[in-house]
Design a protein around this motif. Structure first.
Motif, PDB file in Angstrom:
ATOM      1  N   GLU A   1       0.843  -1.183   0.000  1.00 55.82           N
ATOM      2  CA  GLU A   1       0.000   0.000   0.000  1.00 55.82           C
ATOM      3  C   GLU A   1       0.884   1.242   0.000  1.00 55.82           C
ATOM      4  OE1 GLU A   1      -2.698  -0.035   3.275  1.00 55.82           O
ATOM      5  OE2 GLU A   1      -3.613  -1.960   2.717  1.00 55.82           O
ATOM      6  N   PRO A   2       0.333   2.394  -0.392  1.00 56.35           N
ATOM      7  CA  PRO A   2       1.115   3.635  -0.312  1.00 56.35           C
ATOM      8  C   PRO A   2       1.326   4.064   1.136  1.00 56.35           C
ATOM      9  CG  PRO A   2      -1.139   4.100  -0.997  1.00 56.35           C
ATOM     10  CD  PRO A   2      -1.000   2.607  -0.983  1.00 56.35           C
ATOM     11  N   TYR A   3       2.237   5.025   1.316  1.00 54.98           N
ATOM     12  CA  TYR A   3       2.470   5.616   2.633  1.00 54.98           C
ATOM     13  C   TYR A   3       1.136   6.029   3.251  1.00 54.98           C
ATOM     14  CZ  TYR A   3       4.126   8.998   6.094  1.00 54.98           C
ATOM     15  OH  TYR A   3       4.365   9.671   7.257  1.00 54.98           O
ATOM     16  N   PRO A   4       0.867   5.731   4.528  1.00 57.27           N
ATOM     17  CA  PRO A   4       1.776   5.282   5.587  1.00 57.27           C
ATOM     18  C   PRO A   4       1.866   3.772   5.792  1.00 57.27           C
ATOM     19  CG  PRO A   4      -0.288   5.948   6.581  1.00 57.27           C
ATOM     20  CD  PRO A   4      -0.442   6.162   5.096  1.00 57.27           C
ATOM     21  N   PHE A   5       1.583   2.982   4.756  1.00 61.03           N
ATOM     22  CA  PHE A   5       1.888   1.545   4.768  1.00 61.03           C
ATOM     23  C   PHE A   5       1.104   0.801   5.857  1.00 61.03           C
ATOM     24  CE2 PHE A   5       6.043   3.859   3.977  1.00 61.03           C
ATOM     25  CZ  PHE A   5       5.886   3.925   2.604  1.00 61.03           C
ATOM     26  N   ASN A   6      -0.196   1.007   5.892  1.00 60.15           N
ATOM     27  CA  ASN A   6      -1.000   0.444   6.980  1.00 60.15           C
ATOM     28  C   ASN A   6      -1.053  -1.078   6.990  1.00 60.15           C
ATOM     29  OD1 ASN A   6      -1.739   2.920   8.151  1.00 60.15           O
ATOM     30  ND2 ASN A   6      -3.367   3.220   6.639  1.00 60.15           N
ATOM     31  N   ASP A   7      -0.750  -1.719   5.861  1.00 57.73           N
ATOM     32  CA  ASP A   7      -0.853  -3.181   5.821  1.00 57.73           C
ATOM     33  C   ASP A   7       0.307  -3.897   6.506  1.00 57.73           C
ATOM     34  OD1 ASP A   7       0.887  -2.300   3.814  1.00 57.73           O
ATOM     35  OD2 ASP A   7       0.422  -3.973   2.482  1.00 57.73           O
ATOM     36  N   ILE A   8       1.301  -3.172   7.007  1.00 62.04           N
ATOM     37  CA  ILE A   8       2.410  -3.854   7.687  1.00 62.04           C
ATOM     38  C   ILE A   8       2.069  -4.223   9.132  1.00 62.04           C
ATOM     39  CG2 ILE A   8       4.145  -2.709   6.259  1.00 62.04           C
ATOM     40  CD1 ILE A   8       4.862  -0.959   8.700  1.00 62.04           C
ATOM     41  N   TRP A   9       1.012  -3.629   9.711  1.00 62.41           N
ATOM     42  CA  TRP A   9       0.849  -3.725  11.154  1.00 62.41           C
ATOM     43  C   TRP A   9       0.315  -5.060  11.635  1.00 62.41           C
ATOM     44  CZ3 TRP A   9       3.700  -0.739  13.783  1.00 62.41           C
ATOM     45  CH2 TRP A   9       4.078   0.484  13.244  1.00 62.41           C
ATOM     46  N   ASP A  10      -0.539  -5.718  10.872  1.00 55.05           N
ATOM     47  CA  ASP A  10      -1.028  -7.033  11.318  1.00 55.05           C
ATOM     48  C   ASP A  10       0.113  -8.057  11.379  1.00 55.05           C
ATOM     49  OD1 ASP A  10      -3.570  -6.116  11.773  1.00 55.05           O
ATOM     50  OD2 ASP A  10      -4.399  -6.878   9.888  1.00 55.05           O
ATOM     51  N   PRO A  11       0.928  -8.197  10.321  1.00 54.94           N
ATOM     52  CA  PRO A  11       2.054  -9.137  10.456  1.00 54.94           C
ATOM     53  C   PRO A  11       3.066  -8.694  11.499  1.00 54.94           C
ATOM     54  CG  PRO A  11       2.100  -8.041   8.305  1.00 54.94           C
ATOM     55  CD  PRO A  11       0.795  -7.722   8.930  1.00 54.94           C
ATOM     56  N   LEU A  12       3.319  -7.387  11.617  1.00 56.30           N
ATOM     57  CA  LEU A  12       4.258  -6.940  12.650  1.00 56.30           C
ATOM     58  C   LEU A  12       3.741  -7.241  14.044  1.00 56.30           C
ATOM     59  CD1 LEU A  12       5.724  -3.512  11.440  1.00 56.30           C
ATOM     60  CD2 LEU A  12       6.787  -5.783  11.404  1.00 56.30           C
ATOM     61  N   GLN A  13       2.437  -7.157  14.246  1.00 55.36           N
ATOM     62  CA  GLN A  13       1.898  -7.484  15.568  1.00 55.36           C
ATOM     63  C   GLN A  13       2.200  -8.929  15.935  1.00 55.36           C
ATOM     64  OE1 GLN A  13       0.337  -5.185  17.765  1.00 55.36           O
ATOM     65  NE2 GLN A  13       0.932  -6.899  19.095  1.00 55.36           N
ATOM     66  N   ARG A  14       2.166  -9.819  14.960  1.00 57.98           N
ATOM     67  CA  ARG A  14       2.513 -11.219  15.229  1.00 57.98           C
ATOM     68  C   ARG A  14       3.988 -11.343  15.616  1.00 57.98           C
ATOM     69  NH1 ARG A  14       0.593 -14.968  10.460  1.00 57.98           N
ATOM     70  NH2 ARG A  14       1.138 -16.561  12.042  1.00 57.98           N
ATOM     71  N   VAL A  15       4.849 -10.533  14.993  1.00 59.55           N
ATOM     72  CA  VAL A  15       6.262 -10.507  15.379  1.00 59.55           C
ATOM     73  C   VAL A  15       6.405 -10.007  16.813  1.00 59.55           C
ATOM     74  CG1 VAL A  15       8.518  -9.485  14.906  1.00 59.55           C
ATOM     75  CG2 VAL A  15       7.057 -10.212  12.997  1.00 59.55           C
ATOM     76  N   PHE A  16       5.729  -8.913  17.134  1.00 58.49           N
ATOM     77  CA  PHE A  16       5.813  -8.350  18.486  1.00 58.49           C
ATOM     78  C   PHE A  16       5.312  -9.356  19.524  1.00 58.49           C
ATOM     79  CE2 PHE A  16       4.803  -4.058  16.284  1.00 58.49           C
ATOM     80  CZ  PHE A  16       6.108  -3.956  15.836  1.00 58.49           C
ATOM     81  N   ASP A  17       4.232 -10.060  19.208  1.00 55.08           N
ATOM     82  CA  ASP A  17       3.674 -11.029  20.148  1.00 55.08           C
ATOM     83  C   ASP A  17       4.637 -12.190  20.386  1.00 55.08           C
ATOM     84  OD1 ASP A  17       1.368  -9.512  20.357  1.00 55.08           O
ATOM     85  OD2 ASP A  17       0.198 -10.757  18.980  1.00 55.08           O
ATOM     86  N   ALA A  18       5.296 -12.634  19.317  1.00 60.19           N
ATOM     87  CA  ALA A  18       6.190 -13.785  19.443  1.00 60.19           C
ATOM     88  C   ALA A  18       7.513 -13.420  20.112  1.00 60.19           C
ATOM     89  CB  ALA A  18       6.450 -14.396  18.065  1.00 60.19           C
ATOM     90  N   TRP A  19       8.075 -12.291  19.735  1.00 56.86           N
ATOM     91  CA  TRP A  19       9.413 -11.912  20.197  1.00 56.86           C
ATOM     92  C   TRP A  19       9.388 -11.061  21.460  1.00 56.86           C
ATOM     93  CZ3 TRP A  19      14.220 -13.225  18.072  1.00 56.86           C
ATOM     94  CH2 TRP A  19      14.169 -13.972  16.891  1.00 56.86           C
ATOM     95  N   GLY A  20       8.321 -10.292  21.654  1.00 58.99           N
ATOM     96  CA  GLY A  20       8.282  -9.332  22.751  1.00 58.99           C
ATOM     97  C   GLY A  20       8.983  -8.046  22.358  1.00 58.99           C
ATOM     98  N   PHE A  21       8.463  -6.910  22.816  1.00 59.61           N
ATOM     99  CA  PHE A  21       9.035  -5.632  22.402  1.00 59.61           C
ATOM    100  C   PHE A  21      10.473  -5.451  22.876  1.00 59.61           C
ATOM    101  CE2 PHE A  21       4.581  -4.602  21.703  1.00 59.61           C
ATOM    102  CZ  PHE A  21       4.649  -3.895  20.510  1.00 59.61           C
ATOM    103  N   ASN A  22      10.842  -6.111  23.965  1.00 62.68           N
ATOM    104  CA  ASN A  22      12.217  -5.970  24.454  1.00 62.68           C
ATOM    105  C   ASN A  22      13.222  -6.727  23.610  1.00 62.68           C
ATOM    106  OD1 ASN A  22      11.231  -8.476  25.317  1.00 62.68           O
ATOM    107  ND2 ASN A  22      12.622  -8.533  27.064  1.00 62.68           N
ATOM    108  N   ARG A  23      12.741  -7.455  22.581  1.00 62.96           N
ATOM    109  CA  ARG A  23      13.634  -8.171  21.660  1.00 62.96           C
ATOM    110  C   ARG A  23      13.417  -7.730  20.217  1.00 62.96           C
ATOM    111  NH1 ARG A  23      12.295 -14.101  22.268  1.00 62.96           N
ATOM    112  NH2 ARG A  23      14.231 -14.457  21.098  1.00 62.96           N
ATOM    113  N   CYS A  24      12.710  -6.621  20.002  1.00 61.90           N
ATOM    114  CA  CYS A  24      12.440  -6.104  18.659  1.00 61.90           C
ATOM    115  C   CYS A  24      13.090  -4.734  18.511  1.00 61.90           C
ATOM    116  CB  CYS A  24      10.936  -5.991  18.410  1.00 61.90           C
ATOM    117  SG  CYS A  24      10.081  -7.577  18.289  1.00 61.90           S
ATOM    118  N   LEU A  25      13.939  -4.576  17.505  1.00 60.76           N
ATOM    119  CA  LEU A  25      14.724  -3.359  17.300  1.00 60.76           C
ATOM    120  C   LEU A  25      14.255  -2.676  16.017  1.00 60.76           C
ATOM    121  CD1 LEU A  25      16.460  -5.358  19.071  1.00 60.76           C
ATOM    122  CD2 LEU A  25      18.470  -4.326  18.036  1.00 60.76           C
TER     123      LEU A  25
END
Length: 279
Positions: A205-229
């Motif tokens: 999608e064009p900026y601000p790229f809203n379609d990245i957030w659902d997959p990123l949320q799965r990354v945050f859930d799996a890794w935890g914010f203290n392990r995501c840079l």
């Protein structure tokens, strides 16, 4: 917490003084001074400057110059060569360099390198001795990356670019998150953290790229914010997004609360590298 970009690449113009190994589709130059100016425009306090493998291979002399010029704003990481029998000595010398906070290995498919390569073993043992985290680029080769991490449980790994292959030109591929299940499984390794760098290049999608957030949320859930840079991967991402576009979606999204944003955009990076900027 300060805002720290976990991955930027600065470099001089391609000249006989410091010739490039290859000529990628990046700007003709983004010097350390220009990188800091770009950071200032969007409120980024500091950055981890990964010496550009595309241009300089294992020569980190320019990164050292930039770290000397901007010690409060830039820390530096050097790619190291598994085929160098003296690589352990190289790492020992790198530990003495002001601003040096890590080393990097390339484990893409094109390297054709086995996870049990003795050169990798030398590097990863030396990293433990000198207390360096090891940045690893294993996008499109996650199985090999997982094998390396499992082979060296005592080594601290920082996984580049979500371990997901990212485009150098738009558009993103039809299924840019195809390797996401492998990335989530990788989170079970306690000796690894992951860079959420270059994520905006995976948007369809064009900026601000809203379609990245659902997959990123799965990354945050799996890794935890203290392990995501968080990081931009500027200037590799140049042809897909500009620097401001790679920063602002993370500053402005309502998908993160203040504590999550602070950890993602600086806290986890400071912890992983043992470094924070100072204005």
């Amino acid at each position: 917490m300060p805002i720290i970009d976990s991955q930027v690449h600065a470099y001089e113009a391609n000249t006989p003084k410091r010739p490039w190994a290859t000529v990628p589709n990046w700007p003709p130059h983004v010097t350390g001074d220009e990188m800091v100016a770009a950071m200032d425009k969007v409120g980024v306090d500091g950055a981890i400057f990964i010496s550009a493998f595309s241009q300089y291979r294992y020569d980190a002399s320019y990164a050292m110059e930039v770290a000397r010029a901007h010690p409060a704003r830039m820390a530096i990481v050097k790619p190291v060569d598994p085929d160098d029998p003296a690589v352990a000595d190289v790492i020992a010398e790198w530990k003495k360099v002001p601003g040096a906070v890590g080393i990097r290995i390339m484990l893409r498919k094109e390297e054709g390198r086995s996870p049990s390569d003795p050169g990798l073993d030398r590097i990863l043992r030396a990293a433990v001795r000198h207390d360096f985290p090891v940045n690893m680029l294993c996008w499109d080769n996650v199985d090999a990356g997982r094998a390396v991490i499992d082979r060296h449980p005592e080594t601290r790994f920082i996984i580049d670019h979500l371990a997901i292959l990212q485009p150098r030109v738009p558009p993103a591929p039809p299924n840019p998150w195809a390797d996401l299940p492998k990335v989530l499984e990788l989170a079970k390794r306690p000796n690894a953290v992951i860079k959420v760098s270059g994520a905006c290049t995976l948007s369809r999608e064009p900026y601000p790229f809203n379609d990245i957030w659902d997959p990123l949320q799965r990354v945050f859930d799996a890794w935890g914010f203290n392990r995501c840079l968080w990081g931009t991967d500027w200037t590799r991402a140049f042809a897909v997004v500009n620097y401001e576009q790679a920063v602002k979606p993370f500053l402005e999204t309502k998908r993160l609360n203040d504590s999550e944003r602070a950890m993602l955009m600086g806290g986890a990076c400071a912890k992983a590298y043992g470094w924070s900027p100072s204005r």
